[in-house]
Design a protein around this motif. Structure first.
Motif, PDB file in Angstrom:
ATOM      1  N   LEU A  59      -5.273 -12.507  -8.390  1.00  0.00           N
ATOM      2  CA  LEU A  59      -5.814 -12.696  -9.738  1.00  0.00           C
ATOM      3  C   LEU A  59      -6.784 -11.573 -10.090  1.00  0.00           C
ATOM      4  O   LEU A  59      -6.661 -10.927 -11.133  1.00  0.00           O
ATOM      5  CB  LEU A  59      -6.521 -14.057  -9.812  1.00  0.00           C
ATOM      6  N   SER A  60      -7.754 -11.314  -9.195  1.00  0.00           N
ATOM      7  CA  SER A  60      -8.792 -10.340  -9.530  1.00  0.00           C
ATOM      8  C   SER A  60      -8.200  -8.945  -9.680  1.00  0.00           C
ATOM      9  O   SER A  60      -8.546  -8.223 -10.621  1.00  0.00           O
ATOM     10  CB  SER A  60      -9.888 -10.357  -8.462  1.00  0.00           C
ATOM     11  N   ILE A  61      -7.305  -8.568  -8.786  1.00  0.00           N
ATOM     12  CA  ILE A  61      -6.768  -7.209  -8.854  1.00  0.00           C
ATOM     13  C   ILE A  61      -5.857  -7.049 -10.068  1.00  0.00           C
ATOM     14  O   ILE A  61      -5.869  -6.001 -10.722  1.00  0.00           O
ATOM     15  CB  ILE A  61      -6.054  -6.848  -7.537  1.00  0.00           C
ATOM     16  N   ARG A  62      -5.131  -8.082 -10.413  1.00  0.00           N
ATOM     17  CA  ARG A  62      -4.274  -8.000 -11.596  1.00  0.00           C
ATOM     18  C   ARG A  62      -5.112  -7.769 -12.852  1.00  0.00           C
ATOM     19  O   ARG A  62      -4.843  -6.874 -13.638  1.00  0.00           O
ATOM     20  CB  ARG A  62      -3.441  -9.278 -11.727  1.00  0.00           C
ATOM     21  N   ILE A  63      -6.168  -8.582 -13.013  1.00  0.00           N
ATOM     22  CA  ILE A  63      -7.021  -8.444 -14.202  1.00  0.00           C
ATOM     23  C   ILE A  63      -7.727  -7.088 -14.185  1.00  0.00           C
ATOM     24  O   ILE A  63      -7.821  -6.393 -15.192  1.00  0.00           O
ATOM     25  CB  ILE A  63      -8.078  -9.576 -14.240  1.00  0.00           C
ATOM     26  N   PHE A  64      -8.195  -6.706 -12.998  1.00  0.00           N
ATOM     27  CA  PHE A  64      -8.904  -5.439 -12.838  1.00  0.00           C
ATOM     28  C   PHE A  64      -8.022  -4.284 -13.296  1.00  0.00           C
ATOM     29  O   PHE A  64      -8.455  -3.386 -14.006  1.00  0.00           O
ATOM     30  CB  PHE A  64      -9.272  -5.274 -11.363  1.00  0.00           C
ATOM     31  N   ALA A  88      -1.779  -2.840  -9.254  1.00  0.00           N
ATOM     32  CA  ALA A  88      -1.996  -4.207  -8.772  1.00  0.00           C
ATOM     33  C   ALA A  88      -1.223  -4.501  -7.497  1.00  0.00           C
ATOM     34  O   ALA A  88      -1.776  -5.008  -6.520  1.00  0.00           O
ATOM     35  CB  ALA A  88      -1.629  -5.198  -9.862  1.00  0.00           C
ATOM     36  N   ARG A  89       0.077  -4.146  -7.472  1.00  0.00           N
ATOM     37  CA  ARG A  89       0.875  -4.562  -6.338  1.00  0.00           C
ATOM     38  C   ARG A  89       0.500  -3.804  -5.067  1.00  0.00           C
ATOM     39  O   ARG A  89       0.403  -4.389  -3.993  1.00  0.00           O
ATOM     40  CB  ARG A  89       2.362  -4.379  -6.651  1.00  0.00           C
ATOM     41  N   LEU A  90       0.273  -2.514  -5.216  1.00  0.00           N
ATOM     42  CA  LEU A  90      -0.112  -1.714  -4.051  1.00  0.00           C
ATOM     43  C   LEU A  90      -1.450  -2.180  -3.492  1.00  0.00           C
ATOM     44  O   LEU A  90      -1.604  -2.377  -2.282  1.00  0.00           O
ATOM     45  CB  LEU A  90      -0.231  -0.229  -4.449  1.00  0.00           C
ATOM     46  N   THR A  91      -2.402  -2.377  -4.398  1.00  0.00           N
ATOM     47  CA  THR A  91      -3.746  -2.733  -3.956  1.00  0.00           C
ATOM     48  C   THR A  91      -3.750  -4.094  -3.263  1.00  0.00           C
ATOM     49  O   THR A  91      -4.366  -4.258  -2.210  1.00  0.00           O
ATOM     50  CB  THR A  91      -4.713  -2.745  -5.150  1.00  0.00           C
ATOM     51  N   SER A  92      -3.037  -5.062  -3.860  1.00  0.00           N
ATOM     52  CA  SER A  92      -3.088  -6.385  -3.232  1.00  0.00           C
ATOM     53  C   SER A  92      -2.350  -6.396  -1.895  1.00  0.00           C
ATOM     54  O   SER A  92      -2.762  -7.107  -0.976  1.00  0.00           O
ATOM     55  CB  SER A  92      -2.572  -7.475  -4.173  1.00  0.00           C
ATOM     56  N   GLY A 132       6.183   3.017   0.852  1.00  0.00           N
ATOM     57  CA  GLY A 132       5.790   3.029  -0.563  1.00  0.00           C
ATOM     58  C   GLY A 132       5.419   4.430  -1.036  1.00  0.00           C
ATOM     59  O   GLY A 132       6.033   4.962  -1.958  1.00  0.00           O
ATOM     60  N   PRO A 133       4.428   5.064  -0.404  1.00  0.00           N
ATOM     61  CA  PRO A 133       4.070   6.427  -0.798  1.00  0.00           C
ATOM     62  C   PRO A 133       5.225   7.425  -0.658  1.00  0.00           C
ATOM     63  O   PRO A 133       5.338   8.330  -1.474  1.00  0.00           O
ATOM     64  CB  PRO A 133       2.929   6.775   0.158  1.00  0.00           C
ATOM     65  N   ILE A 134       6.072   7.237   0.368  1.00  0.00           N
ATOM     66  CA  ILE A 134       7.207   8.161   0.530  1.00  0.00           C
ATOM     67  C   ILE A 134       8.123   8.077  -0.696  1.00  0.00           C
ATOM     68  O   ILE A 134       8.675   9.072  -1.155  1.00  0.00           O
ATOM     69  CB  ILE A 134       7.997   7.824   1.821  1.00  0.00           C
ATOM     70  N   TRP A 135       8.246   6.883  -1.231  1.00  0.00           N
ATOM     71  CA  TRP A 135       9.039   6.682  -2.438  1.00  0.00           C
ATOM     72  C   TRP A 135       8.283   7.162  -3.679  1.00  0.00           C
ATOM     73  O   TRP A 135       8.851   7.754  -4.599  1.00  0.00           O
ATOM     74  CB  TRP A 135       9.377   5.184  -2.574  1.00  0.00           C
ATOM     75  N   ALA A 136       6.974   6.891  -3.679  1.00  0.00           N
ATOM     76  CA  ALA A 136       6.174   7.171  -4.881  1.00  0.00           C
ATOM     77  C   ALA A 136       6.038   8.671  -5.143  1.00  0.00           C
ATOM     78  O   ALA A 136       6.082   9.108  -6.286  1.00  0.00           O
ATOM     79  CB  ALA A 136       4.792   6.539  -4.741  1.00  0.00           C
TER      80      ALA A 136
END
Lengths: 228, 227
Positions: free
Chosen positions: A157-162, A110-114, A94-98
């Motif tokens: 749910l929580s990370i998405r809203i956050f 959201a996606r990375l964190t979850s 992921g980071p190599i791409w990012a």
């Protein structure tokens, strides 16, 4: 059984080779990102494989709590270990791409964190197994897997809203928006290949675990015999 | 022989734990001093101004309380293990969940006392003044307390069965608690800054509490009998 395994391994090898060929040669170069985008054919199938492993682990753990079969525990252990490896690959690719595309290694979106939280839960699962005696590990681990299973909806749910409350430092859009048909084709082949690959590695790890269980049992039996 | 009722055993065990704690004050003293140390260290680490501190206080409060809670949780079962009480309990006809509920309630009370004592300290040290209604902080405090304590008591019972007992508890409790932590920190921050309504986060905490209370009660007997 052994023949089936060899056939399955060869099929996986063929699929992976074809997937690699599709990703590196056949798929067109992405317009804005360039060749870096080809990591997509590796990154996303790995993520899928990781989630598949965790799903298998959840089912096997619940099954173990219901029936207490050593086989379901072996499947749970194998899928958790393999899942953590795939998830680690996702978190590294992921980071190599990012970095070249977004300009940053990591963003708390959201996606990375979850995915990271999921990884943490399953590392905790493996730690718990590592530090429990062999008799207790299956039960304690299966119980923790159930907690993890119920935790996942809360995490998402929580990370998405956050995260939606904050501006996202991300420049690129979703990769599924208008994917080129050839790219989609290459992607699907890789998805299939990595599904096979995940199942193959789980199978290998499962066989190893079954062998370990047999050895342990033999030791226990011999110890009992010596005492008698 | 009829097994004694769940409430009777819960009440007896809870009374015993509270009396022990009242006479020794082990848990509350170590938690309180630990939390105090964390608060002081945070003040050095972040050196916040009043305006800033209102924004980061939610995070500080709950990190301090989380760490302090782990201190209490780790002592939950140690006493019972030492005198083989758990084994005695296993062979007795008493329902397993009575033990769990009483331990969880005891921890809930300890942490509530800790929160009650720490709150003024935070107000003084970080010169906090809540923009939103304070009663919401009380609701958040109680829900968050239970969220940490119910899973914490459960995982403590699991971790005393492992080789590295005390370190195992945070290793399994923290990852599972991440959504609850996020909810309690966000809710507290929303109330303190008055930026937006903490309603969603309070609801999330409440649902989290209900779901994991059910999971704990459903699985505790399995853990107690794990051999």
């Amino acid at each position: 059984m052994k023949n089936a395994f060899v056939v399955f391994a060869l099929a996986t090898l063929a699929l992976l080779s074809y997937g690699l060929y599709m990703a590196l040669v056949v798929a067109p170069t992405e317009a804005t990102m360039g060749d870096v985008q080809r990591i997509f054919y590796y990154h996303v199938p790995n993520a899928w494989a990781a989630f598949l492993c965790f799903a298998i682990n959840a089912v096997a753990s619940i099954w173990y709590l219901l029936k207490r079969g050593l086989k379901s525990d072996a499947i749970a252990l194998a899928s958790a270990e393999v899942g953590v490896v795939f998830c680690t690959i996702v978190l590294i690719t992921g980071p190599i791409w990012a970095k070249p595309v977004w300009g940053i290694w990591w963003t708390w979106d959201a996606r990375l964190t979850s995915t990271l939280v999921l990884w943490l839960i399953y590392v905790a699962y493996l730690m718990l197994r590592r530090f429990s005696s062999s008799g207790r590990a299956p039960v304690l681990a299966a119980v923790l897997a159930v907690f993890g299973f119920f935790d996942v909806p809360f995490v998402y749910l929580s990370i998405r809203i956050f995260r939606t409350q904050h501006p996202q430092p991300v420049m690129g859009g979703g990769e599924n928006s208008g994917l080129d048909p050839v790219m989609a084709h290459a992607f699907l082949w890789n998805l299939v290949a990595f599904t096979f690959y995940a199942l193959l590695v789980i199978w290998m790890r499962y066989r190893l675990q079954i062998a370990e269980q047999a050895v342990e049992e033999a030791h226990a039996e011999r110890a009992l015999g010596e005492r008698a | 022989m009829t097994s004694p009722s769940l409430t009777a055993i819960t009440r007896a065990t809870l009374a015993k734990d509270l009396r022990l704690e009242w006479r020794s004050k082990d848990a509350i003293n170590s938690m309180l001093f630990f939390a105090l140390l964390v608060v002081v260290i945070f003040a050095f680490a972040f050196d916040p101004t009043a305006e800033e501190s209102r924004r980061i206080a939610g995070g500080l409060i709950w990190t301090a309380l989380l760490f302090a809670t782990v201190v209490a949780l780790n002592q939950t079962w140690a006493r019972e293990l030492r005198n083989n009480v758990l084994d005695a309990y296993r062979v007795s006809p008493a329902p397993a969940n009575a033990m769990f509920i009483s331990k969880a309630f005891a921890n809930f009370i300890f942490v509530a006392v800790l929160q009650f004592l720490m709150a003024p300290l935070f107000v003084v040290f970080y010169s906090l003044r809540s923009v939103g209604p304070v009663w919401q902080l009380v609701v958040i405090g109680l829900l968050a307390n239970w969220a940490l304590v119910v899973n914490g008591t459960f995982f403590a019972a699991m971790s005393i069965r492992t080789r590295n007992r005390e370190i195992m508890l945070p290793l399994i409790l923290f990852p599972i608690s991440i959504p609850a932590l996020l909810a309690m920190v966000e809710a507290t921050t929303q109330v303190l800054t008055g930026d937006s309504s903490p309603r969603f986060w309070i609801q999330l905490l409440a649902v989290y509490d209900v779901v994991f209370t059910v999971v704990c009660l459903a699985l505790f007997e399995t853990v107690l009998n794990a051999e």
